[in-house]
Design a protein around this motif. Structure first.
Motif, short mmCIF file in Angstrom:
data_model
loop_
_atom_site.label_atom_id
_atom_site.label_comp_id
_atom_site.label_asym_id
_atom_site.label_seq_id
_atom_site.Cartn_x
_atom_site.Cartn_y
_atom_site.Cartn_z
N VAL A 17 -11.99 -22.18 -4.04
CA VAL A 17 -11.65 -23.07 -5.44
C VAL A 17 -11.76 -22.22 -6.55
CG1 VAL A 17 -12.20 -24.96 -6.93
CG2 VAL A 17 -12.25 -25.01 -4.39
N ASP A 18 -10.80 -22.12 -7.62
CA ASP A 18 -10.77 -21.38 -8.81
C ASP A 18 -11.28 -22.35 -9.81
OD1 ASP A 18 -10.61 -19.68 -10.88
OD2 ASP A 18 -8.36 -19.08 -10.57
N LEU A 19 -12.49 -21.95 -10.40
CA LEU A 19 -13.19 -22.43 -11.50
C LEU A 19 -13.33 -21.45 -12.64
CD1 LEU A 19 -15.67 -24.78 -9.53
CD2 LEU A 19 -13.82 -25.57 -10.83
N THR A 20 -12.56 -20.47 -12.78
CA THR A 20 -12.73 -19.71 -13.73
C THR A 20 -12.41 -20.16 -15.11
OG1 THR A 20 -11.52 -17.89 -12.38
CG2 THR A 20 -11.65 -17.64 -14.83
N ALA A 21 -13.56 -20.03 -15.92
CA ALA A 21 -13.78 -20.33 -17.50
C ALA A 21 -13.74 -22.18 -17.31
CB ALA A 21 -12.51 -20.14 -18.17
N ALA A 22 -14.28 -22.64 -16.17
CA ALA A 22 -14.43 -24.13 -16.24
C ALA A 22 -15.76 -24.40 -16.98
CB ALA A 22 -14.34 -24.65 -14.51
N GLN B 202 -16.69 -16.55 -15.90
CA GLN B 202 -16.76 -17.04 -17.23
C GLN B 202 -16.72 -18.54 -17.35
OE1 GLN B 202 -13.18 -15.54 -19.18
NE2 GLN B 202 -14.25 -13.51 -19.46
N ALA B 203 -17.34 -19.17 -16.19
CA ALA B 203 -17.70 -20.39 -16.24
C ALA B 203 -19.03 -20.84 -16.73
CB ALA B 203 -17.60 -21.05 -14.50
N ASN B 204 -19.10 -22.10 -17.43
CA ASN B 204 -20.36 -22.36 -18.01
C ASN B 204 -21.05 -23.33 -17.30
OD1 ASN B 204 -22.41 -23.39 -19.60
ND2 ASN B 204 -21.04 -23.56 -21.40
N LEU B 205 -22.28 -22.99 -16.61
CA LEU B 205 -22.82 -23.92 -15.70
C LEU B 205 -24.33 -23.91 -16.36
CD1 LEU B 205 -21.91 -21.53 -12.74
CD2 LEU B 205 -22.29 -24.04 -12.62
N SER B 206 -24.45 -24.07 -17.69
CA SER B 206 -25.68 -24.25 -18.41
C SER B 206 -26.24 -25.66 -17.96
CB SER B 206 -25.22 -24.29 -19.81
OG SER B 206 -24.86 -23.23 -20.21
N ARG B 207 -27.64 -25.79 -17.60
CA ARG B 207 -28.27 -26.90 -17.31
C ARG B 207 -27.73 -27.51 -15.99
NH1 ARG B 207 -27.18 -27.42 -22.45
NH2 ARG B 207 -26.00 -28.97 -22.32
N ALA B 208 -26.95 -26.67 -15.14
CA ALA B 208 -26.47 -27.27 -13.82
C ALA B 208 -27.38 -27.25 -12.81
CB ALA B 208 -25.21 -26.42 -13.47
N ASN B 209 -27.42 -27.95 -11.77
CA ASN B 209 -28.32 -27.85 -10.76
C ASN B 209 -27.82 -27.66 -9.40
OD1 ASN B 209 -30.30 -28.54 -8.84
ND2 ASN B 209 -30.84 -30.50 -9.83
N ALA C 205 -22.47 -13.97 -11.44
CA ALA C 205 -22.72 -12.78 -12.13
C ALA C 205 -21.92 -13.00 -13.52
CB ALA C 205 -22.17 -11.49 -11.56
N THR C 206 -20.91 -13.56 -13.68
CA THR C 206 -20.07 -13.55 -15.17
C THR C 206 -20.14 -15.23 -15.79
OG1 THR C 206 -18.11 -13.63 -14.06
CG2 THR C 206 -18.87 -11.68 -14.62
N ALA C 207 -20.86 -15.88 -15.15
CA ALA C 207 -21.21 -17.35 -15.24
C ALA C 207 -22.23 -17.48 -16.20
CB ALA C 207 -21.33 -18.15 -14.23
N THR C 208 -22.00 -18.42 -17.44
CA THR C 208 -23.25 -18.82 -18.42
C THR C 208 -24.25 -19.64 -17.31
OG1 THR C 208 -21.60 -18.59 -20.08
CG2 THR C 208 -23.69 -19.63 -20.28
N LEU C 209 -25.50 -19.12 -17.50
CA LEU C 209 -26.55 -19.80 -16.65
C LEU C 209 -27.63 -19.91 -17.72
CD1 LEU C 209 -26.60 -17.80 -13.54
CD2 LEU C 209 -25.39 -19.83 -14.05
N ARG C 210 -27.83 -21.01 -18.43
CA ARG C 210 -28.91 -21.49 -19.40
C ARG C 210 -29.72 -22.54 -19.02
NH1 ARG C 210 -24.59 -20.51 -23.45
NH2 ARG C 210 -24.82 -18.46 -24.17
N ALA C 211 -30.71 -22.44 -18.67
CA ALA C 211 -31.58 -23.69 -17.96
C ALA C 211 -30.93 -24.16 -16.78
CB ALA C 211 -31.72 -24.56 -18.89
#
Length: 137
Positions: free
Chosen positions: A78-83, A102-109, A121-127
């Motif tokens: 599944v391509d979730l680039t920049a999702a 470049q996917a934004n997974l901030s506050r994801a579980n 590696a290149t995903a946004t991981l905040r909290a």
């Protein structure tokens, strides 16, 4: 069954078939509709209940799936680039060959998620709750 038959309405589903499988069938139908809408150009799919679905060989690059629940789902190629996957739930999900550049997974579980050939590696991981249960910075 009627109430006069002496049997409760639970007798119809005494093995839990409906409660176990009906939500997954409904959610898979919802996922199929999402894919059709994506093909028509829609990108906003926030807060969808997609628990237990299977997606394979799908492009959802740039989609906003924030707040959606993919718990116990299976995603293969599944391509979730920049999702936008902000506050998404991927609890006990299986992700194989999923592109999250470049996917934004901030506050994801992602607690208990199994990632195979899938890099954060290149995903946004905040909290973000990582598969091992640890919280990202």
């Amino acid at each position: 069954m009627s109430a006069s038959s002496g049997q409760s309405s639970d007798a119809f589903d005494k093995h839990g078939f409906l409660s176990r499988y009906a939500p997954a069938i409904i959610n898979q139908s919802r996922a199929d509709q999402m894919l059709a809408d994506y093909a028509r150009g829609r990108r906003d799919f926030r807060r969808l209940d997609l628990r237990g679905i299977t997606l394979e060989d799908v492009n959802l690059a740039g989609a906003d799936l924030s707040g959606s629940d993919f718990s116990n789902a299976t995603l293969i190629n599944v391509d979730l680039t920049a999702a936008k996957l902000i506050e998404v739930r991927l609890i006990h999900a299986e992700l194989t060959d999923v592109q999250l550049r470049q996917a934004n997974l901030s506050r994801a579980n992602l607690r208990g998620a199994k990632l195979t050939h899938t890099s954060l590696a290149t995903a946004t991981l905040r909290a973000t709750v990582l598969p091992n249960g640890r919280l990202s910075d």
